[in-house]
Motif scaffolding. Structure first.
Motif, PDB file in Angstrom:
ATOM      1  N   GLU A   1     -13.935  27.042   3.312  1.00 48.72           N
ATOM      2  CA  GLU A   1     -12.701  26.605   3.937  1.00 48.72           C
ATOM      3  C   GLU A   1     -12.953  25.405   4.844  1.00 48.72           C
ATOM      4  O   GLU A   1     -12.232  24.429   4.818  1.00 48.72           O
ATOM      5  CB  GLU A   1     -12.087  27.758   4.727  1.00 48.72           C
ATOM      6  N   ASN A   2     -14.002  25.463   5.654  1.00 49.01           N
ATOM      7  CA  ASN A   2     -14.301  24.357   6.559  1.00 49.01           C
ATOM      8  C   ASN A   2     -14.662  23.094   5.795  1.00 49.01           C
ATOM      9  O   ASN A   2     -14.233  22.009   6.153  1.00 49.01           O
ATOM     10  CB  ASN A   2     -15.431  24.738   7.507  1.00 49.01           C
ATOM     11  N   SER A   3     -15.467  23.209   4.745  1.00 46.53           N
ATOM     12  CA  SER A   3     -15.850  22.025   3.997  1.00 46.53           C
ATOM     13  C   SER A   3     -14.660  21.467   3.237  1.00 46.53           C
ATOM     14  O   SER A   3     -14.524  20.265   3.090  1.00 46.53           O
ATOM     15  CB  SER A   3     -17.009  22.332   3.053  1.00 46.53           C
ATOM     16  N   GLU A   4     -13.782  22.324   2.776  1.00 54.20           N
ATOM     17  CA  GLU A   4     -12.585  21.875   2.071  1.00 54.20           C
ATOM     18  C   GLU A   4     -11.668  21.102   3.025  1.00 54.20           C
ATOM     19  O   GLU A   4     -11.157  20.041   2.692  1.00 54.20           O
ATOM     20  CB  GLU A   4     -11.856  23.075   1.472  1.00 54.20           C
ATOM     21  N   LYS A   5     -11.503  21.611   4.227  1.00 59.72           N
ATOM     22  CA  LYS A   5     -10.678  20.923   5.222  1.00 59.72           C
ATOM     23  C   LYS A   5     -11.252  19.549   5.541  1.00 59.72           C
ATOM     24  O   LYS A   5     -10.527  18.565   5.611  1.00 59.72           O
ATOM     25  CB  LYS A   5     -10.590  21.755   6.499  1.00 59.72           C
ATOM     26  N   ALA A   6     -12.550  19.495   5.762  1.00 58.01           N
ATOM     27  CA  ALA A   6     -13.199  18.218   6.087  1.00 58.01           C
ATOM     28  C   ALA A   6     -13.054  17.237   4.923  1.00 58.01           C
ATOM     29  O   ALA A   6     -12.798  16.046   5.128  1.00 58.01           O
ATOM     30  CB  ALA A   6     -14.668  18.446   6.426  1.00 58.01           C
ATOM     31  N   PHE A   7     -13.205  17.728   3.713  1.00 60.73           N
ATOM     32  CA  PHE A   7     -13.078  16.875   2.529  1.00 60.73           C
ATOM     33  C   PHE A   7     -11.667  16.289   2.443  1.00 60.73           C
ATOM     34  O   PHE A   7     -11.490  15.094   2.204  1.00 60.73           O
ATOM     35  CB  PHE A   7     -13.417  17.673   1.269  1.00 60.73           C
ATOM     36  N   ILE A   8     -10.661  17.121   2.655  1.00 63.26           N
ATOM     37  CA  ILE A   8      -9.275  16.645   2.582  1.00 63.26           C
ATOM     38  C   ILE A   8      -9.001  15.602   3.659  1.00 63.26           C
ATOM     39  O   ILE A   8      -8.378  14.571   3.399  1.00 63.26           O
ATOM     40  CB  ILE A   8      -8.286  17.829   2.664  1.00 63.26           C
ATOM     41  N   LYS A   9      -9.480  15.852   4.868  1.00 59.64           N
ATOM     42  CA  LYS A   9      -9.293  14.863   5.941  1.00 59.64           C
ATOM     43  C   LYS A   9      -9.908  13.516   5.561  1.00 59.64           C
ATOM     44  O   LYS A   9      -9.316  12.459   5.784  1.00 59.64           O
ATOM     45  CB  LYS A   9      -9.929  15.355   7.238  1.00 59.64           C
ATOM     46  N   ARG A  10     -11.118  13.564   4.993  1.00 58.72           N
ATOM     47  CA  ARG A  10     -11.775  12.308   4.594  1.00 58.72           C
ATOM     48  C   ARG A  10     -10.986  11.585   3.504  1.00 58.72           C
ATOM     49  O   ARG A  10     -10.841  10.367   3.525  1.00 58.72           O
ATOM     50  CB  ARG A  10     -13.205  12.586   4.114  1.00 58.72           C
ATOM     51  N   GLN A  11     -10.463  12.360   2.552  1.00 52.27           N
ATOM     52  CA  GLN A  11      -9.709  11.750   1.458  1.00 52.27           C
ATOM     53  C   GLN A  11      -8.415  11.119   1.952  1.00 52.27           C
ATOM     54  O   GLN A  11      -8.029  10.037   1.504  1.00 52.27           O
ATOM     55  CB  GLN A  11      -9.428  12.777   0.350  1.00 52.27           C
ATOM     56  N   ILE A  12      -7.741  11.774   2.874  1.00 51.42           N
ATOM     57  CA  ILE A  12      -6.507  11.217   3.435  1.00 51.42           C
ATOM     58  C   ILE A  12      -6.814   9.914   4.168  1.00 51.42           C
ATOM     59  O   ILE A  12      -6.091   8.923   4.022  1.00 51.42           O
ATOM     60  CB  ILE A  12      -5.800  12.245   4.349  1.00 51.42           C
ATOM     61  N   LYS A  13      -7.908   9.879   4.942  1.00 46.32           N
ATOM     62  CA  LYS A  13      -8.293   8.644   5.631  1.00 46.32           C
ATOM     63  C   LYS A  13      -8.607   7.532   4.632  1.00 46.32           C
ATOM     64  O   LYS A  13      -8.224   6.378   4.820  1.00 46.32           O
ATOM     65  CB  LYS A  13      -9.506   8.889   6.536  1.00 46.32           C
ATOM     66  N   ASN A  14      -9.331   7.876   3.552  1.00 42.85           N
ATOM     67  CA  ASN A  14      -9.651   6.876   2.529  1.00 42.85           C
ATOM     68  C   ASN A  14      -8.389   6.338   1.871  1.00 42.85           C
ATOM     69  O   ASN A  14      -8.271   5.131   1.618  1.00 42.85           O
ATOM     70  CB  ASN A  14     -10.580   7.470   1.467  1.00 42.85           C
ATOM     71  N   ILE A  15      -7.437   7.213   1.593  1.00 42.87           N
ATOM     72  CA  ILE A  15      -6.177   6.780   0.979  1.00 42.87           C
ATOM     73  C   ILE A  15      -5.399   5.887   1.935  1.00 42.87           C
ATOM     74  O   ILE A  15      -4.809   4.879   1.520  1.00 42.87           O
ATOM     75  CB  ILE A  15      -5.351   8.008   0.521  1.00 42.87           C
ATOM     76  N   ASP A  16      -5.402   6.238   3.218  1.00 41.10           N
ATOM     77  CA  ASP A  16      -4.716   5.397   4.210  1.00 41.10           C
ATOM     78  C   ASP A  16      -5.279   3.974   4.209  1.00 41.10           C
ATOM     79  O   ASP A  16      -4.524   2.993   4.285  1.00 41.10           O
ATOM     80  CB  ASP A  16      -4.818   6.016   5.609  1.00 41.10           C
ATOM     81  N   VAL A  17      -6.585   3.854   4.133  1.00 39.34           N
ATOM     82  CA  VAL A  17      -7.219   2.534   4.092  1.00 39.34           C
ATOM     83  C   VAL A  17      -6.796   1.791   2.830  1.00 39.34           C
ATOM     84  O   VAL A  17      -6.466   0.598   2.867  1.00 39.34           O
ATOM     85  CB  VAL A  17      -8.756   2.656   4.178  1.00 39.34           C
ATOM     86  N   LEU A  18      -6.773   2.482   1.701  1.00 40.65           N
ATOM     87  CA  LEU A  18      -6.371   1.849   0.443  1.00 40.65           C
ATOM     88  C   LEU A  18      -4.903   1.431   0.473  1.00 40.65           C
ATOM     89  O   LEU A  18      -4.544   0.369  -0.039  1.00 40.65           O
ATOM     90  CB  LEU A  18      -6.627   2.794  -0.739  1.00 40.65           C
ATOM     91  N   ILE A  19      -4.059   2.258   1.063  1.00 33.73           N
ATOM     92  CA  ILE A  19      -2.641   1.908   1.175  1.00 33.73           C
ATOM     93  C   ILE A  19      -2.487   0.654   2.028  1.00 33.73           C
ATOM     94  O   ILE A  19      -1.715  -0.253   1.701  1.00 33.73           O
ATOM     95  CB  ILE A  19      -1.818   3.088   1.751  1.00 33.73           C
TER      96      ILE A  19
END
Length: 194
Positions: free
Chosen positions: A149-167
């Protein structure tokens, strides 16, 4: 692989049904955490020996991201070998009424296989900020219960940040698609209480 004897490791594994039935029977009597834990491919980085305690510190696969610490209380070493900087290959745990016996097969830097055996009054595993014991009260939950659960949460946070940069900096032609993906991640994240 941890439940095979040193003879099986050194001379080959058996597919004999009797051997497999025995191994499955033995696993039922081991603590839940032990069946989820393996030192396979760990490197032993430190060995501390005192009269009442033996501590093995190891890291997984030559990284320092996950450190394991095994503590053996009131140890009696039956077979000893040089373990610092050795690779862990196989381990076995045997539990009697009031003592444990732990076997560890290691490989040194020259490729030599050595065997270590210790009897003790209890074994403690420290990993991921939690402690597990064979006999004494300890965390009886799964080793990986909260880690996924913790690693999944961290992964999602990182992906959202990466998408924000791409947007913000990416090709305008794919911004709508990225926004849609971000929304899906946010929806999923809200379900696991990010």
């Amino acid at each position: 692989m941890k439940v095979f004897t040193k003879e099986q490791v050194l001379f080959g594994n058996s597919n004999d049904k009797k051997v497999q039935d025995y191994l499955n029977y033995e696993k039922k009597f081991l603590p839940k955490w032990y069946n989820e834990f393996s030192v396979h491919d760990n490197i032993i980085i430190q060995v501390i020996k005192t009269k009442d305690l033996l501590i093995l510190d190891s890291v997984y696969d030559d990284s320092i991201s996950t450190k394991y610490q095994l503590k053996f209380y009131n140890p009696t070493i039956i077979e000893d070998c040089e373990m610092e900087n050795a690779w862990c290959l196989v381990d076995e745990l045997y539990i009697n009424e009031n003592e444990c016996e732990y076997h560890l097969l290691v490989e040194d830097s020259n490729g030599n296989k050595n065997y270590f055996t210790v009897k003790c009054s209890d074994i403690e595993l420290c990993i991921n900020g939690r402690t597990y014991r064979v006999f004494e009260k300890s965390d009886k939950s799964s080793i990986f219960e909260n880690d996924f659960e913790n690693s999944e949460k961290a992964f999602i946070k990182r992906q959202i940040k990466n998408i924000d940069v791409l947007i913000q900096n990416g090709d305008p032609k794919i911004q709508n698609e990225l926004k849609h993906i971000r929304k899906q991640l946010e929806d999923y994240a809200s379900q696991i209480e990010l």
